[in-house]
Design an enzyme around this catalytic site. Structure first.
Site, PDB file in Angstrom:
ATOM      1  CG  HIS A 157      -1.896  -1.111   1.233  1.00 57.50           C
ATOM      2  ND1 HIS A 157      -2.989  -1.138   0.399  1.00 57.50           N
ATOM      3  CD2 HIS A 157      -1.947  -2.258   1.950  1.00 57.50           C
ATOM      4  CE1 HIS A 157      -3.676  -2.249   0.614  1.00 57.50           C
ATOM      5  NE2 HIS A 157      -3.054  -2.954   1.545  1.00 57.50           N
ATOM      6  CB  CYS A 172      -3.446   3.453  -3.449  1.00 56.47           C
ATOM      7  SG  CYS A 172      -4.202   1.820  -3.460  1.00 56.47           S
TER       8      CYS A 172
END
Length: 110
Positions: A22, A34
């Site tokens: 992430h 992201c």
């Protein structure tokens, strides 16, 4: 950090890519790194199937894991189209990496 590994054949063709992790750039739902990486990668895989008929072998999992492997036994003309789309994906991801390098990293393997 999002880590993306691009795997090339001995001839330089993109054979597969793996993305995991992430970005942790912002809160979930507001993380543009992201969102950008996901949009570029999934958009490329969808475009390859829609425009060439080639289906990638896709594996998804926890932790932002995505692995896509592309068949090698396709016509040269189709392979050229697939490779062009994959190289465009790489250029886009490198642009994100250039701007947000603390949150996304590309590596290349042969």
């Amino acid at each position: 950090m999002i880590r993306i590994t691009i795997n090339r054949t001995e001839y330089g063709l993109v054979h597969s890519f793996t993305m995991s992790g992430h970005a942790d750039f912002a809160k979930h739902g507001q993380d543009i790194v992201c969102a950008g990486a996901s949009a570029v990668s999934f958009g490329t895989v969808n475009a390859i199937e829609a425009l060439t008929g080639v289906k990638a072998q896709v594996k998804q999992g926890n932790g932002g894991f995505l692995q896509c492997t592309f068949p090698e036994n396709i016509s040269n003309e189709t392979q050229e189209k697939v490779q062009l789309l994959l190289e465009a994906m790489i250029v886009s991801l490198q642009g994100i990496e250039q701007e947000y390098g603390k949150h996304i990293k590309l590596t290349f393997k042969q």
